[in-house]
Design an enzyme around this catalytic site. Structure first.
Site, mmCIF file in Angstrom:
data_model
loop_
_atom_site.group_PDB
_atom_site.id
_atom_site.type_symbol
_atom_site.label_atom_id
_atom_site.label_comp_id
_atom_site.label_asym_id
_atom_site.label_seq_id
_atom_site.Cartn_x
_atom_site.Cartn_y
_atom_site.Cartn_z
ATOM 1 C CD GLU A 269 -8.402 4.438 -43.064
ATOM 2 O OE1 GLU A 269 -9.390 4.733 -43.144
ATOM 3 O OE2 GLU A 269 -7.585 4.608 -42.108
ATOM 4 C CD GLU A 322 -9.471 1.945 -33.893
ATOM 5 O OE1 GLU A 322 -8.434 2.396 -33.388
ATOM 6 O OE2 GLU A 322 -9.463 1.487 -35.075
ATOM 7 C CE LYS A 325 -11.333 6.257 -35.342
ATOM 8 N NZ LYS A 325 -10.514 5.900 -36.514
ATOM 9 C CD GLU A 331 -15.402 7.447 -38.049
ATOM 10 O OE1 GLU A 331 -14.449 7.774 -38.042
ATOM 11 O OE2 GLU A 331 -16.275 7.088 -38.806
#
Ligand SMILES: *[C@@H]1O[C@H](CO)[C@@H](O)[C@H](O)[C@H]1NC(C)=O
Ligand SMILES: *[C@@H]1O[C@H](CO)[C@@H](O)[C@H](O)[C@H]1NC(C)=O
Ligand SMILES: *[C@@H]1O[C@H](CO)[C@@H](O)[C@H](O)[C@H]1NC(C)=O
Ligand SMILES: *[C@@H]1O[C@H](CO)[C@@H](O)[C@H](O)[C@H]1NC(C)=O
Ligand SMILES: *[C@@H]1O[C@H](CO)[C@@H](O)[C@H](O)[C@H]1NC(C)=O
Ligand SMILES: *[C@@H]1O[C@H](CO)[C@@H](O)[C@H](O)[C@H]1NC(C)=O
Length: 358
Positions: A269, A322, A325, A331
């Site tokens: 990542e 997303e 999350k 985030e």
């Protein structure tokens, strides 16, 4: 990634040897508004993405990837690890269901056992999970090997909070409490010519340097911008032009200290958020990811100062924002693509169109 901001205040190939510097992406789906797997796979193709990493081994997605020229990394969930570690039959079952049911039509090339399992080891259960990773990797490998499959690499992605020190890079070392886990893992990865997968976020290191220290890391240095002030490591004499190389080489030096100086690196990542806390905006995210792709796609490969020329398979985080999350706003804003399939900002993946080496 889940733990990066939770842990905010505690620092933080491939058929028989051939590797390519195709651009990879993390496809997580902790969002309530995301396109279907079928639309998502079409998007990956439209974007010329060469590799995709899944945080699971979902049958629908793996079926949809069948026949596509996209290499796939699948993940054994953390809560499956201890069972598999203890029982070859469970390992066989996992491999039959998630690998053999799809391979070779789906180009599964990496099986990742767990996600950031050396992060936040606070309880005996956490420690047990960390200890079970290598036995689980061995069992999965046994099953895959018994099938005569040779082009799937097995590893486990670890976060940079495994490091005790990262600076200067030559002073890189792992935290003392995980060294006893690291040595056999490195021995195994070296012995199988697999990759040491790292989740590496210059953004987080840069952000923390802003919060904690007025003599902060230069933003351009973190964004892989050219023409920055370079940094010369006083010990190694190596010259660094960006923060990502420094972080990666700190891992190389930490491995070297334990006697493993040539375990290959992969970036499971990396990325830059486009909204949220300081420094998280579209302009910076576009600059980071485009510079990253340009660096990774260069022919011949650039590598890092300590590993010149090495091909480092890399998965950008992430395909989508997303919205389910936890943690700070940042985030939920790492995605390249909006829910409607349009780009959040322009990223030129075709700069990293597949180029096969060897
Ligand atoms: C992919 O590209 C095709 C052809 O340009 C287009 O018809 C399709 O809508 C695109 N798919 C997505 C999910 O963007
Ligand atoms: C190297 O790291 C150690 C901690 O592991 C630290 O005590 C030492 O000061 C560092 N050396 C340099 C030159 O920064
Ligand atoms: C790592 O693997 C190489 C090649 O298989 C081998 O020659 C070397 O001895 C290994 N390193 C260690 C420290 O075991
Ligand atoms: C913080 O800044 C001081 C100088 O003000 C420097 O000596 C120190 O290395 C910096 N620490 C970090 C973690 O960047
Ligand atoms: C930094 O190093 C690069 C590559 O070695 C070099 O091209 C560049 O001129 C250097 N930058 C500065 C500001 O010295
Ligand atoms: C994308 O990268 C390719 C290859 O480097 C280049 O030819 C093309 O012009 C780039 N496209 C854009 C929009 O920057």
């Amino acid at each position: 990634m889940a733990l990066i901001f939770l842990c905010f205040f505690c620092f933080i190939a491939v058929s028989s040897g051939a590797v390519s510097n195709r651009i990879g992406i993390n496809y997580g789906h902790l969002g309530s508004n995301l396109p279907s797997p079928a639309q998502s796979i079409q998007l990956l193709q439209n974007m010329s993405i060469g590799r995709v990493k899944l945080y699971d081994a979902d049958h629908e997605t793996l079926n949809l990837l069948s026949g596509k020229d996209i290499e796939v990394a699948i993940t054994v969930a953390n809560d499956e690890i201890s069972g598999i570690a203890a029982n070859q039959h469970l390992a066989d079952q996992w491999v039959y269901e998630h690998v053999l049911a799809h391979y070779p039509g789906t180009k599964i090339r990496f099986v990742l056992v767990g996600n950031e399992v050396f992060t936040s080891i606070n309880t005996p259960e956490d420690m047990q999970l960390a200890r079970d990773v290598l036995p689980a990797i061995r069992r999965i490998k046994n099953t895959i090997k018994a099938q005569g499959i040779r082009n799937i690499k097995i590893g486990t992605p670890l976060a940079m909070d495994m490091m005790e020190t990262t600076f200067p890079p030559s002073n890189g070392s792992f935290k003392p409490e995980i060294r006893e886990l690291m040595v056999p893992l490195l021995r195994y990865l070296n012995g199988t010519r697999s990759y040491f997968f790292v989740d590496v976020y210059p953004y987080v290191t840069w952000f923390e340097s802003q919060v904690w220290n007025q003599t902060a890391i230069n933003l351009g240095f973190a964004l892989l911008r050219t023409g920055n002030e370079n940094y010369t490591d006083p010990q190694s004499g190596l010259v660094y032009t960006n923060l990502l190389d420094q972080m990666l080489d700190s891992v190389v030096y930490a491995m070297t200290k334990l006697g493993y100086d040539d375990v290959l690196l992969a970036i499971s990542e990396t990325g830059w958020p486009h909204e949220g806390e300081s420094g998280a905006n579209r302009e910076n995210a576009a600059e980071y990811n485009n510079n990253l792709i340009r660096k990774l796609a260069a022919v011949p490969s650039i590598g890092t100062p300590a590993r010149p020329g090495e091909v480092i398979p890399t998965f950008i985080y992430a395909l989508y924002d997303e919205n389910q999350k936890y943690g700070p706003n940042t985030e939920r804003h790492w995605g390249l693509i909006n829910p409607d399939g349009s780009p959040v900002y322009e990223v030129n993946i075709t700069a990293g169109i597949p180029h096969m080496r060897d």
